[in-house]
Structures are given as structure tokens and as C-alpha cells.
Design a protein around this motif. Structure first.
Motif, mmCIF file in Angstrom:
data_model
loop_
_atom_site.group_PDB
_atom_site.id
_atom_site.type_symbol
_atom_site.label_atom_id
_atom_site.label_comp_id
_atom_site.label_asym_id
_atom_site.label_seq_id
_atom_site.Cartn_x
_atom_site.Cartn_y
_atom_site.Cartn_z
ATOM 1 N N PHE A 13 2.102 15.594 3.368
ATOM 2 C CA PHE A 13 3.088 14.589 3.768
ATOM 3 C C PHE A 13 2.403 13.361 4.347
ATOM 4 O O PHE A 13 2.766 12.226 4.018
ATOM 5 N N ILE A 14 1.399 13.564 5.181
ATOM 6 C CA ILE A 14 0.664 12.433 5.769
ATOM 7 C C ILE A 14 -0.092 11.667 4.692
ATOM 8 O O ILE A 14 -0.106 10.428 4.692
ATOM 9 N N ILE A 15 -0.718 12.371 3.761
ATOM 10 C CA ILE A 15 -1.455 11.704 2.680
ATOM 11 C C ILE A 15 -0.514 10.844 1.841
ATOM 12 O O ILE A 15 -0.801 9.684 1.551
ATOM 13 N N ILE A 16 0.626 11.401 1.465
ATOM 14 C CA ILE A 16 1.573 10.644 0.645
ATOM 15 C C ILE A 16 2.152 9.478 1.432
ATOM 16 O O ILE A 16 2.291 8.367 0.900
ATOM 17 N N LEU A 17 2.472 9.687 2.703
ATOM 18 C CA LEU A 17 3.041 8.610 3.517
ATOM 19 C C LEU A 17 2.058 7.464 3.700
ATOM 20 O O LEU A 17 2.426 6.291 3.530
ATOM 21 N N ARG A 23 0.104 1.064 -0.338
ATOM 22 C CA ARG A 23 0.494 0.438 -1.604
ATOM 23 C C ARG A 23 1.627 -0.560 -1.422
ATOM 24 O O ARG A 23 1.623 -1.628 -2.031
ATOM 25 N N ILE A 24 2.601 -0.233 -0.590
ATOM 26 C CA ILE A 24 3.706 -1.170 -0.357
ATOM 27 C C ILE A 24 3.237 -2.374 0.444
ATOM 28 O O ILE A 24 3.665 -3.495 0.199
ATOM 29 N N TYR A 25 2.324 -2.173 1.388
ATOM 30 C CA TYR A 25 1.810 -3.294 2.176
ATOM 31 C C TYR A 25 1.055 -4.285 1.288
ATOM 32 O O TYR A 25 1.195 -5.489 1.445
ATOM 33 N N PHE A 26 0.272 -3.784 0.355
ATOM 34 C CA PHE A 26 -0.535 -4.660 -0.486
ATOM 35 C C PHE A 26 0.200 -5.169 -1.713
ATOM 36 O O PHE A 26 -0.401 -5.832 -2.552
ATOM 37 N N ILE A 27 1.499 -4.901 -1.833
ATOM 38 C CA ILE A 27 2.246 -5.406 -2.981
ATOM 39 C C ILE A 27 2.348 -6.930 -2.940
ATOM 40 O O ILE A 27 2.376 -7.590 -3.967
ATOM 41 N N GLU A 28 2.367 -7.518 -1.758
ATOM 42 C CA GLU A 28 2.423 -8.972 -1.636
ATOM 43 C C GLU A 28 1.121 -9.626 -2.078
ATOM 44 O O GLU A 28 1.110 -10.779 -2.476
ATOM 45 N N PHE A 29 0.029 -8.898 -1.977
ATOM 46 C CA PHE A 29 -1.272 -9.449 -2.337
ATOM 47 C C PHE A 29 -1.632 -9.191 -3.789
ATOM 48 O O PHE A 29 -2.707 -9.560 -4.232
ATOM 49 N N SER A 30 -0.747 -8.515 -4.514
ATOM 50 C CA SER A 30 -1.020 -8.209 -5.911
ATOM 51 C C SER A 30 -0.915 -9.478 -6.747
ATOM 52 O O SER A 30 0.019 -10.252 -6.602
ATOM 53 N N TYR A 78 12.959 -1.951 -15.035
ATOM 54 C CA TYR A 78 13.209 -3.385 -14.923
ATOM 55 C C TYR A 78 14.648 -3.733 -15.293
ATOM 56 O O TYR A 78 15.178 -4.740 -14.858
ATOM 57 N N TRP A 79 15.290 -2.888 -16.096
ATOM 58 C CA TRP A 79 16.662 -3.137 -16.523
ATOM 59 C C TRP A 79 17.613 -3.186 -15.325
ATOM 60 O O TRP A 79 18.546 -3.970 -15.287
ATOM 61 N N PHE A 80 17.376 -2.320 -14.326
ATOM 62 C CA PHE A 80 18.261 -2.233 -13.173
ATOM 63 C C PHE A 80 17.968 -3.290 -12.125
ATOM 64 O O PHE A 80 18.880 -3.819 -11.507
ATOM 65 N N TRP A 81 16.700 -3.580 -11.905
ATOM 66 C CA TRP A 81 16.314 -4.593 -10.916
ATOM 67 C C TRP A 81 15.508 -5.658 -11.632
ATOM 68 O O TRP A 81 14.364 -5.435 -11.998
ATOM 69 N N ARG A 82 16.097 -6.814 -11.792
ATOM 70 C CA ARG A 82 15.457 -7.896 -12.544
ATOM 71 C C ARG A 82 14.498 -8.691 -11.662
ATOM 72 O O ARG A 82 14.665 -9.881 -11.448
ATOM 73 N N ASP A 83 13.517 -8.011 -11.152
ATOM 74 C CA ASP A 83 12.522 -8.641 -10.302
ATOM 75 C C ASP A 83 11.161 -8.063 -10.673
ATOM 76 O O ASP A 83 11.046 -6.882 -11.005
ATOM 77 N N ILE A 84 10.141 -8.886 -10.597
ATOM 78 C CA ILE A 84 8.813 -8.430 -10.977
ATOM 79 C C ILE A 84 8.294 -7.366 -10.020
ATOM 80 O O ILE A 84 7.549 -6.473 -10.399
ATOM 81 N N TYR A 85 8.738 -7.415 -8.765
ATOM 82 C CA TYR A 85 8.283 -6.415 -7.803
ATOM 83 C C TYR A 85 8.868 -5.034 -8.094
ATOM 84 O O TYR A 85 8.343 -4.036 -7.635
ATOM 85 N N SER A 86 9.953 -4.984 -8.851
ATOM 86 C CA SER A 86 10.488 -3.675 -9.223
ATOM 87 C C SER A 86 9.517 -2.933 -10.130
ATOM 88 O O SER A 86 9.426 -1.704 -10.076
ATOM 89 N N SER A 91 5.360 1.496 -10.400
ATOM 90 C CA SER A 91 3.969 1.974 -10.385
ATOM 91 C C SER A 91 3.675 2.766 -9.119
ATOM 92 O O SER A 91 2.987 3.791 -9.160
ATOM 93 N N ILE A 92 4.202 2.297 -7.989
ATOM 94 C CA ILE A 92 3.995 2.998 -6.725
ATOM 95 C C ILE A 92 4.630 4.383 -6.777
ATOM 96 O O ILE A 92 4.046 5.370 -6.332
ATOM 97 N N ILE A 93 5.817 4.471 -7.326
ATOM 98 C CA ILE A 93 6.492 5.765 -7.436
ATOM 99 C C ILE A 93 5.712 6.712 -8.347
ATOM 100 O O ILE A 93 5.535 7.892 -8.038
ATOM 101 N N MET A 94 5.201 6.195 -9.449
ATOM 102 C CA MET A 94 4.432 7.043 -10.363
ATOM 103 C C MET A 94 3.138 7.537 -9.717
ATOM 104 O O MET A 94 2.740 8.692 -9.895
#
Length: 124
Positions: A13-17, A23-30, A78-86, A91-94
Motif C-alpha cells: 500500500f505504501i509503495i503504490i501510494l 507520478r501525479i506530482y510530476f504530471i505538470e512537468f511532463s 480520452y473519449w470521456f475526458w477531453r483533456d490531454i491530462y486524462s 498511463s498512471i493508472i496502468m
């Protein structure tokens, strides 16, 4: 009394968290170029134009070939959320699922220590 918080469950749980938070923190820097653009542009084109890429495949810079199934999966998300961050979120979920399944395979074939170490390697 049943102990629901076993050390190996807390460890994964700690590893996944931590992996999710990083990954979510660095999404802005992608950067949306190179490898990401090669994957995401066909999904964007498929959703916006409606033309199905039946034979689209590409090879990433490391030489790994990808078929069209990845583009179709990105397109559904992408069909459900029309945003590039989706697409980054997909990718984060996978990757999170890959961490968990690496842990499960390591635990089933070896032991908990091997499973936690292999999950840490995949996570980071």
C-alpha cells in the motif's frame, strides 16, 4: 481478533501510494513531445475525426514495438475526458496496476520479500 493490517499489505500500500503521489506530482512537468506525442496524437485524432487507425503501430525510441491496441485504450479514456491530462492519468493508472500485479506474481511464485522488492523496482 483478526489482524487485517499485515506488514506485507501495508508495504505494498505504501509503495503504490508513494508511486501514485510521485507520478501525479510530476504530471505538470511532463512534456507533451516525443514519446508521449507519438502515443497520444493517434488517440486524439481517432476521437476527434472518428477515423479508426486499423494498422497503426510504432516503435518507441528504445525499440519496443506497439500495436494499435494501446491507441484504442487511450482513445476510450480520452473519449470521456477531453483533456490531454486524462491520457497521462490513464498511463498512471496502468502503471499502478502493473505495480500491483508485479507484487502479486512475486508473492505467488516466490515470497513476500521478493514481491515487495520487485514492486519497488517497478514503481521507481
Amino acid at each position: 481478533m483478526i489482524n487485517y493490517l499485515k506488514p506485507n499489505k501495508v508495504g505494498i500500500f505504501i509503495i503504490i501510494l508513494v508511486s501514485l503521489m510521485v507520478r501525479i506530482y510530476f504530471i505538470e512537468f511532463s512534456m507533451f513531445d516525443g514519446y508521449a506525442a507519438t502515443l497520444f496524437f493517434p488517440a486524439y485524432s481517432f476521437v476527434t475525426t472518428g477515423k479508426i487507425p486499423l494498422s497503426y503501430s510504432f516503435i518507441d525510441p528504445l525499440g519496443t514495438p506497439y500495436g494499435p491496441i494501446l491507441i484504442y485504450l487511450f482513445s476510450i479514456f480520452y473519449w470521456f475526458w477531453r483533456d490531454i491530462y486524462s491520457l497521462y492519468l490513464f498511463s498512471i493508472i496502468m502503471w499502478t496496476l502493473a505495480i500491483y500485479y508485479t507484487y502479486r506474481i512475486g508473492r505467488d511464485f516466490f515470497n513476500n520479500k521478493v514481491a515487495l522488492v520487485s514492486a519497488c523496482i517497478v514503481a521507481f
